[in-house]
Design a protein around this motif. Structure first.
Motif, PDB file in Angstrom:
ATOM      1  N   GLY A   1     -39.635   6.072  21.909  1.00 19.43           N
ATOM      2  CA  GLY A   1     -38.932   6.743  22.695  1.00 19.43           C
ATOM      3  C   GLY A   1     -39.100   6.356  24.282  1.00 19.43           C
ATOM      4  N   TYR A   2     -39.732   5.157  24.440  1.00 21.29           N
ATOM      5  CA  TYR A   2     -39.382   4.742  25.865  1.00 21.29           C
ATOM      6  C   TYR A   2     -38.073   4.473  26.418  1.00 21.29           C
ATOM      7  N   PRO A   3     -38.069   4.841  27.636  1.00 19.78           N
ATOM      8  CA  PRO A   3     -36.625   4.359  28.293  1.00 19.78           C
ATOM      9  C   PRO A   3     -36.042   3.007  28.301  1.00 19.78           C
ATOM     10  N   ASN A   4     -34.700   2.689  27.986  1.00 18.13           N
ATOM     11  CA  ASN A   4     -34.220   1.453  27.954  1.00 18.13           C
ATOM     12  C   ASN A   4     -34.242   0.938  29.345  1.00 18.13           C
ATOM     13  N   GLU A   5     -34.850   0.528  30.030  1.00 18.08           N
ATOM     14  CA  GLU A   5     -34.770   0.014  31.602  1.00 18.08           C
ATOM     15  C   GLU A   5     -35.983  -0.920  31.804  1.00 18.08           C
ATOM     16  N   THR A   6     -35.600  -1.638  33.264  1.00 17.38           N
ATOM     17  CA  THR A   6     -36.613  -2.420  33.629  1.00 17.38           C
ATOM     18  C   THR A   6     -38.089  -2.267  33.485  1.00 17.38           C
TER      19      THR A   6
ATOM     20  N   LEU B   1     -31.054  -2.972  20.632  1.00 14.28           N
ATOM     21  CA  LEU B   1     -31.897  -2.167  20.148  1.00 14.28           C
ATOM     22  C   LEU B   1     -31.827  -0.758  19.726  1.00 14.28           C
ATOM     23  N   HIS B   2     -30.555  -0.511  19.719  1.00  8.77           N
ATOM     24  CA  HIS B   2     -30.206   1.112  19.350  1.00  8.77           C
ATOM     25  C   HIS B   2     -29.088   1.082  18.339  1.00  8.77           C
ATOM     26  N   ALA B   3     -29.753   0.902  17.173  1.00  7.66           N
ATOM     27  CA  ALA B   3     -28.767   0.648  15.997  1.00  7.66           C
ATOM     28  C   ALA B   3     -28.076   2.107  15.665  1.00  7.66           C
ATOM     29  N   SER B   4     -28.616   3.283  16.107  1.00  7.48           N
ATOM     30  CA  SER B   4     -28.007   4.604  15.892  1.00  7.48           C
ATOM     31  C   SER B   4     -26.703   4.707  16.734  1.00  7.48           C
ATOM     32  N   HIS B   5     -26.272   3.645  17.624  1.00 11.84           N
ATOM     33  CA  HIS B   5     -25.019   3.891  18.462  1.00 11.84           C
ATOM     34  C   HIS B   5     -23.976   2.973  17.852  1.00 11.84           C
ATOM     35  N   ARG B   6     -24.372   2.202  16.830  1.00 13.45           N
ATOM     36  CA  ARG B   6     -23.354   1.130  16.397  1.00 13.45           C
ATOM     37  C   ARG B   6     -23.275   1.239  14.975  1.00 13.45           C
ATOM     38  N   SER B   7     -22.075   0.959  14.526  1.00 16.50           N
ATOM     39  CA  SER B   7     -21.714   0.536  13.127  1.00 16.50           C
ATOM     40  C   SER B   7     -22.370  -0.558  12.508  1.00 16.50           C
ATOM     41  N   PRO B   8     -22.323  -0.784  11.414  1.00 20.96           N
ATOM     42  CA  PRO B   8     -22.881  -2.062  10.694  1.00 20.96           C
ATOM     43  C   PRO B   8     -22.222  -3.362  11.113  1.00 20.96           C
ATOM     44  N   ILE B   9     -20.767  -3.137  11.337  1.00 20.57           N
ATOM     45  CA  ILE B   9     -19.912  -4.051  11.787  1.00 20.57           C
ATOM     46  C   ILE B   9     -20.099  -4.599  13.065  1.00 20.57           C
TER      47      ILE B   9
ATOM     48  N   THR C   1     -40.962   0.170  20.667  1.00 23.83           N
ATOM     49  CA  THR C   1     -41.066   0.919  21.856  1.00 23.83           C
ATOM     50  C   THR C   1     -40.156   1.502  22.406  1.00 23.83           C
ATOM     51  N   ILE C   2     -38.782   1.480  21.988  1.00 22.35           N
ATOM     52  CA  ILE C   2     -37.787   1.912  22.386  1.00 22.35           C
ATOM     53  C   ILE C   2     -37.103   2.923  21.353  1.00 22.35           C
ATOM     54  N   ASN C   3     -36.981   2.621  20.337  1.00 24.89           N
ATOM     55  CA  ASN C   3     -36.614   3.398  19.130  1.00 24.89           C
ATOM     56  C   ASN C   3     -37.446   4.303  18.443  1.00 24.89           C
TER      57      ASN C   3
END
Length: 455
Positions: A386-391, A33-41, A381-383
């Motif tokens: 800004g809701y937290p990524n949790e249960t 869900l968090h594309a900002s933390h990942r490269s396209p590959i 919701t998450i991206n």
């Protein structure tokens, strides 16, 4: 409310992850869900699935299959049983719909309770309750009076709905926690098993009804769901390491145009399923089909839904715009609805082959809409919001997702039963068509003027 396999998960390797690594996966934001933390590959990189995850997937898939099979099994023969008992089409539409109304109310309540009780408990207890009430539903034909028959049918459907709400909300809370790198595809895969249940339910239900009478389908499939509770206890991993906090407000969560559009999209899918569950059997009577043949017609949409769900899920996993997917799916549904009756303003008479083709088209469209709405809602919701990524966030999204499913599935058979008795099946499909056209218009407006997706 509503989410379901002929496809298998592709696995590059199996390994046992340590408890610490599982905790890190759940607590950090470095998921799909968090594309900002990942490269396209990295976004399209295949991530190995652990033995723990495979066992969890088996339990969740089996439960989805059983819930769908039990809720759909009576469609080929229950309306005829109601006619014998002197129960009107409006009332048996309400009997179909009350199940979904209970899920609509109960899902947010269960979602809020996950801060205090583990999702595993609700999942296992939900399967047990739904399975037990399904078995008991099989003795309703012993009640001769229409009042007693209707009263106990409502009571059992209410408790069955509560069990289904507990299971479904728990299932789609556990899924993103256990599969943070495969959320889009695994959602579609579970929906595929749900779709397979929709296939098996009316098909096997109609066959068992012919073989052993009214009680046989309910006793058989209800027992399989009770077995699912035991399967879940054995296979589901312990959930004590899930990050849990107080769930956000459902009202504040819904105060967003994109989220409301997702809710409308999900509700529209189940609205159509519920509508056909209560009305299609009546429309098919003109073709002089047996209960087994009618059951076979009922599996068409579920079959196509099950087959195409993973394809739409893969598109979502590879970052295909969920909003475009919803637009495409809604447009496909509109085409199917035009010819299902067909609508009165088309100079075409009802034909069995036309009904079949329309059900196939609708199955493709529904799969696209269901997958796109869930993924869009979770991503936003998450991206974006800004809701937290949790249960608590996953529980909230799951609860709203299945409440939306159930709202549509309640309105579908309830309104469908009323419309069937007033303007007939062909006229009724025009009402559903109008809803789909409104949904398409809102999607196009939001796509043009709404916020751009997060990158």
């Amino acid at each position: 409310m509503i989410g379901s396999t002929n496809h298998r998960i592709e696995m590059i390797g199996l390994f046992e992850a340590s408890t610490d690594s599982r905790l890190l996966t759940r607590s950090c934001g470095n998921c799909s869900l968090h594309a900002s933390h990942r490269s396209p590959i990295e976004e399209i990189k295949k991530v190995p699935i652990t033995k723990r995850q495979i066992l969890c997937l088996i339990a969740l898939a089996y439960g989805n299959f059983c819930v769908a099979a039990c809720v759909s099994l009576q469609a080929p023969f229950f309306p005829a049983e109601c006619d014998i008992k002197g129960v009107s089409s409006l009332v048996y539409g309400l009997i179909f719909g009350i199940y979904e109304l209970v899920i609509l109310v109960a899902s947010p309540i269960f979602g809020k309770m996950f801060a205090y009780v583990t999702p595993n408990f609700f999942l296992e207890a939900g399967l047990f309750l739904a399975g037990g009430t399904t078995v008991l539903f099989g003795i309703l034909d012993k009640l001769s009076g229409p009042f007693e028959f209707t009263l106990f049918a409502f009571i059992l459907r209410i408790f069955e709905g509560a069990g289904a709400a507990a299971f479904l909300t728990s299932c789609y809370t556990i899924m993103p926690l256990e599969f943070p790198e495969h959320i889009s595809f695994l959602f579609a895969l579970l929906e595929t098993f749900f779709g397979l249940g929709l296939i098996v339910g009316p098909t096997v239900g109609g066959a068992l009804f012919e073989l052993g009478g009214y009680i046989m389908p309910f006793a058989t499939l209800g027992s399989l769901m009770l077995l699912g509770s035991l399967v879940s206890i054995i296979l589901l991993p312990k959930s004590g390491d899930y990050t849990q906090s107080k769930s956000p407000s459902v009202f504040s969560f819904l105060c967003d145009a994109g989220t409301l559009l997702d809710v409308l999209t999900i509700a529209g899918c189940l609205n159509l399923i519920g509508f056909n569950a209560a009305t299609l059997e009546h429309h098919l009577r003109q073709f002089s089909l047996t209960p087994t043949e009618i059951g076979s017609i009922f599996i068409i949409t579920g079959s196509v839904y099950a087959l195409t769900n993973p394809l739409w899920g893969k598109l979502g996993e590879y970052k295909f715009d969920a909003r475009w997917m919803a637009i495409i799916g809604t447009a496909i549904n509109i085409v199917g609805l035009l010819f299902m009756g067909p609508v009165d303003f088309l100079p075409i008479q009802p034909k069995l082959w036309l009904v079949i083709v329309s059900l196939i088209i609708v199955g493709v469209g529904m799969a696209a809409k269901q997958v796109s709405a869930y993924i869009a809602c979770l991503n936003d919701t998450i991206n974006r919001r800004g809701y937290p990524n949790e249960t608590s966030t996953y529980a909230l999204v799951s609860a709203v997702n299945f409440s939306s499913c159930s709202a549509g599935a309640f309105v579908g058979p309830t309104v469908g039963g009323y419309l069937l008795g007033t303007i007939g099946y062909r006229g009724s499909t025009q009402v559903i068509l109008g809803f789909e056209m409104l949904t398409l218009l809102l999607h196009i407006i939001y796509k043009i003027y709404g916020p751009k997706p997060s990158i």
